[in-house]
Design a protein around this motif. Structure first.
Motif, mmCIF file in Angstrom:
data_model
loop_
_atom_site.group_PDB
_atom_site.id
_atom_site.type_symbol
_atom_site.label_atom_id
_atom_site.label_comp_id
_atom_site.label_asym_id
_atom_site.label_seq_id
_atom_site.Cartn_x
_atom_site.Cartn_y
_atom_site.Cartn_z
ATOM 1 N N TRP A 137 -35.867 -10.944 -81.589
ATOM 2 C CA TRP A 137 -37.038 -10.956 -80.714
ATOM 3 C C TRP A 137 -37.243 -9.596 -80.056
ATOM 4 O O TRP A 137 -38.390 -9.197 -79.799
ATOM 5 C CB TRP A 137 -36.911 -12.042 -79.640
ATOM 6 C CG TRP A 137 -35.820 -11.833 -78.624
ATOM 7 C CD1 TRP A 137 -34.581 -12.396 -78.632
ATOM 8 C CD2 TRP A 137 -35.862 -10.999 -77.456
ATOM 9 N NE1 TRP A 137 -33.849 -11.970 -77.555
ATOM 10 C CE2 TRP A 137 -34.604 -11.112 -76.806
ATOM 11 C CE3 TRP A 137 -36.828 -10.176 -76.888
ATOM 12 C CZ2 TRP A 137 -34.298 -10.440 -75.627
ATOM 13 C CZ3 TRP A 137 -36.531 -9.486 -75.712
ATOM 14 C CH2 TRP A 137 -35.293 -9.620 -75.098
ATOM 15 N N PHE A 170 -31.101 -10.086 -69.716
ATOM 16 C CA PHE A 170 -30.415 -10.759 -70.825
ATOM 17 C C PHE A 170 -29.163 -9.963 -71.210
ATOM 18 O O PHE A 170 -29.058 -9.452 -72.331
ATOM 19 C CB PHE A 170 -31.345 -10.888 -72.032
ATOM 20 C CG PHE A 170 -32.614 -11.629 -71.741
ATOM 21 C CD1 PHE A 170 -32.625 -13.009 -71.662
ATOM 22 C CD2 PHE A 170 -33.798 -10.938 -71.523
ATOM 23 C CE1 PHE A 170 -33.794 -13.697 -71.392
ATOM 24 C CE2 PHE A 170 -34.973 -11.612 -71.250
ATOM 25 C CZ PHE A 170 -34.974 -13.002 -71.169
ATOM 26 N N THR A 173 -26.786 -11.172 -74.508
ATOM 27 C CA THR A 173 -27.479 -11.639 -75.703
ATOM 28 C C THR A 173 -26.830 -11.184 -76.996
ATOM 29 O O THR A 173 -27.220 -11.598 -78.068
ATOM 30 C CB THR A 173 -28.935 -11.152 -75.686
ATOM 31 O OG1 THR A 173 -28.937 -9.729 -75.509
ATOM 32 C CG2 THR A 173 -29.699 -11.795 -74.556
ATOM 33 N N ILE A 218 -39.883 -11.238 -72.266
ATOM 34 C CA ILE A 218 -39.346 -12.533 -71.820
ATOM 35 C C ILE A 218 -39.953 -13.667 -72.631
ATOM 36 O O ILE A 218 -39.256 -14.610 -73.037
ATOM 37 C CB ILE A 218 -39.607 -12.725 -70.313
ATOM 38 C CG1 ILE A 218 -38.832 -11.676 -69.497
ATOM 39 C CG2 ILE A 218 -39.213 -14.127 -69.878
ATOM 40 C CD1 ILE A 218 -39.180 -11.692 -68.016
ATOM 41 N N GLN A 222 -37.818 -16.228 -74.841
ATOM 42 C CA GLN A 222 -37.823 -17.655 -74.511
ATOM 43 C C GLN A 222 -38.622 -18.481 -75.513
ATOM 44 O O GLN A 222 -38.710 -19.704 -75.393
ATOM 45 C CB GLN A 222 -38.410 -17.850 -73.097
ATOM 46 C CG GLN A 222 -37.655 -17.118 -72.001
ATOM 47 C CD GLN A 222 -36.411 -17.851 -71.578
ATOM 48 O OE1 GLN A 222 -36.148 -18.951 -72.044
ATOM 49 N NE2 GLN A 222 -35.627 -17.246 -70.695
ATOM 50 N N ASP A 223 -39.272 -17.782 -76.470
ATOM 51 C CA ASP A 223 -40.085 -18.447 -77.492
ATOM 52 C C ASP A 223 -41.198 -19.291 -76.867
ATOM 53 O O ASP A 223 -41.384 -20.465 -77.195
ATOM 54 C CB ASP A 223 -39.214 -19.331 -78.386
ATOM 55 C CG ASP A 223 -39.959 -19.757 -79.664
ATOM 56 O OD1 ASP A 223 -40.903 -19.054 -80.054
ATOM 57 O OD2 ASP A 223 -39.589 -20.800 -80.243
ATOM 58 N N VAL A 224 -41.915 -18.663 -75.929
ATOM 59 C CA VAL A 224 -43.060 -19.320 -75.289
ATOM 60 C C VAL A 224 -44.268 -18.394 -75.398
ATOM 61 O O VAL A 224 -44.136 -17.208 -75.719
ATOM 62 C CB VAL A 224 -42.775 -19.649 -73.809
ATOM 63 C CG1 VAL A 224 -41.624 -20.633 -73.697
ATOM 64 C CG2 VAL A 224 -42.482 -18.378 -73.017
ATOM 65 N N LEU A 236 -43.135 -17.802 -65.779
ATOM 66 C CA LEU A 236 -42.322 -17.116 -66.781
ATOM 67 C C LEU A 236 -41.253 -16.240 -66.129
ATOM 68 O O LEU A 236 -40.122 -16.170 -66.618
ATOM 69 C CB LEU A 236 -43.219 -16.268 -67.694
ATOM 70 C CG LEU A 236 -42.518 -15.586 -68.878
ATOM 71 C CD1 LEU A 236 -41.783 -16.611 -69.734
ATOM 72 C CD2 LEU A 236 -43.525 -14.809 -69.718
ATOM 73 N N ARG A 239 -38.441 -18.453 -65.336
ATOM 74 C CA ARG A 239 -37.648 -18.836 -66.513
ATOM 75 C C ARG A 239 -36.563 -17.811 -66.799
ATOM 76 O O ARG A 239 -35.519 -18.134 -67.382
ATOM 77 C CB ARG A 239 -38.553 -18.968 -67.748
ATOM 78 C CG ARG A 239 -39.404 -20.216 -67.781
ATOM 79 C CD ARG A 239 -40.206 -20.259 -69.078
ATOM 80 N NE ARG A 239 -39.340 -20.442 -70.227
ATOM 81 C CZ ARG A 239 -39.277 -21.552 -70.953
ATOM 82 N NH1 ARG A 239 -40.013 -22.600 -70.619
ATOM 83 N NH2 ARG A 239 -38.484 -21.632 -71.999
ATOM 84 N N ALA A 240 -36.824 -16.566 -66.427
ATOM 85 C CA ALA A 240 -35.840 -15.498 -66.637
ATOM 86 C C ALA A 240 -35.002 -15.259 -65.382
ATOM 87 O O ALA A 240 -34.377 -14.202 -65.243
ATOM 88 C CB ALA A 240 -36.555 -14.211 -67.041
#
Length: 432
Positions: A137, A170, A173, A218, A222-224, A236, A239-240
């Protein structure tokens, strides 16, 4: 390309000859061609619709008669002719002497492209040196940014800071050598994170280029979907594990009596019982249970004066104020109430910005117009005039009111702007 050697200035006679108006179009066209072709005298020019003055000047310059309405001039021949004449220098040097200096646009474009490629290579190398190097990503993020053209000038600083910010968010990762318990995520304040990665607490403020780059990363991680509005951007960030500023902006409310059982809802009910307004922050809205009893119709106004007057009059109907614009915190409250099946009635200013805001609120929530029709406007305009109040001119670009096709034409015809205060007594009657 190296700059041209400095030539001595033309003598007055030569300068006068070259500066005659009949040659202006030739020099302008030749300048454009040379700047596009690396300052080399190549190709031809065609000048059309020549007037007598131009034909005479071209005939003298080229040493051959120009008699028709147009002329085709080979730039290599013109360059040779200038060198062999009293001018004594080529076309590029002649144009430079006549001014302004020539610009090698091809060389400048090539240099810009080469510099951009170098900087993107540096960005790829910077990403490869981080734990994000093993994340598909992250590479997709960098590729998408380059393809989008978001960064058209010196991407180095923005990309470097964005990479550093994403690495901070992250950090684990990369591939782990062995299974291990997931670490507890670190929660950052957005200002704290911005200070760490940019040196400025405002480096990741909403609307900045860096914030958009980081949010794009992000979203991919997060695949959004990439957020399209302020509430989605805040969600968002959370979410992070990044907490946006949720206390500096507030929404002005009055008369909210939620059914929740915590001290927060009890405090709102108590303030409503004592006819006190309440400013709610985004942080509070995330913790409040805001379902209202019997799902009443909630009135929404634009001006805080309406809330103040409602409190002074001891009104009991729930009221929310947009304070001139529906900011994120206002929309968050309205979204929350709409999710509990509350209905809305809206009133705002009778001017074009007021109509824009009303369209937004009514369109988003299906709100009913609250004394916001063409007859309401006509009545208020007539009453204001009868009271001898100075009219406020209606200025700006007309905007159609989506709930009443006659309102905008009526406002244009009367040409008077009316703020909410003009209808204050009528609004209080409805809120009593």
């Amino acid at each position: 390309m190296a700059p041209l050697h400095t030539e001595p200035p033309f003598d007055p006679e030569t300068l006068a000859f070259l500066s005659r108006p009949g040659l202006n179009r030739l020099w302008e066209s030749a300048r454009t061609r040379l700047e596009r072709s690396g300052l080399r005298p190549t190709g031809t020019l065609r000048l059309q619709h020549l007037d007598p003055q131009e034909r005479e000047a071209l005939s003298l310059l080229l040493a051959k008669p120009v008699t028709g309405p147009s002329a085709t001039i080979r730039l290599p021949d013109l360059d040779t002719r200038l060198r062999a004449s009293a001018v004594g220098r080529g076309l590029a040097a002649t144009l430079t002497a006549l001014g302004p200096p020539l610009t090698d646009r091809r060389a400048a474009r090539d240099a810009t492209t080469a510099e951009r490629d170098r900087l993107w290579s540096e960005a790829e190398a910077a990403l490869a040196a981080t734990p994000l190097a093993d994340q598909p990503w992250a590479h997709q993020w960098l590729t998408d940014i380059r393809r989008s053209g978001t960064l058209t000038r010196r991407p180095s600083t923005s990309i470097t800071q964005a990479i550093q910010t994403l690495v901070t968010l992250f950090p684990g990762t990369g591939p782990a050598p062995a299974p291990a318990p997931a670490p507890t995520p670190v929660t950052w304040g957005r200002g704290e994170l911005a200070t760490r990665t940019t040196g400025s607490a405002h480096g990741l403020d909403d609307g900045t280029l860096l914030a958009r780059l980081v949010l794009r990363g992000i979203a991919l991680a997060q695949d959004v979907d990439f957020p399209t509005d302020a509430p989605a951007r805040r969600a968002l960030w959370r979410r992070a594990s990044v907490t946006p500023d949720e206390v500096s902006s507030t929404v002005l409310t009055y008369g909210l009596r939620p059914t929740g059982t915590t001290w927060r809802e009890a405090a709102l009910r108590e303030r409503a019982d004592h006819h006190l307004e309440t400013h709610l922050t985004l942080r509070e809205l995330r913790t409040l249970h805001l379902e209202l009893p019997s799902r009443p119709r909630v009135h929404v106004c634009e001006n805080p004066r309406v809330v103040e007057a409602a409190a002074d009059a001891g009104c009991t109907v729930p009221l929310i104020c947009t304070s001139g614009s529906a900011t994120t915190v206002v929309l968050t409250l309205l979204d929350t109430l709409a999710a509990t099946d509350c209905a809305f009635a809206y009133h705002g200013d009778f001017d074009w910005p007021g109509i824009i805001l009303a369209n937004r609120v009514m369109g988003r929530y299906g709100a009913e117009p609250w004394r916001m029709t063409a007859p309401d406007y006509e009545y208020l305009a007539a009453r204001t005039e009868l009271r001898g109040m100075p009219p406020l001119p209606l200025v700006g670009t007309p905007v159609e009111a989506t709930w009443d096709a006659e309102l905008a034409p009526t406002m244009e015809a009367l040409g008077v702007a009316l703020h909410e205060e003009a209808a204050l007594d009528l609004l209080l009657e409805d809120l009593a």
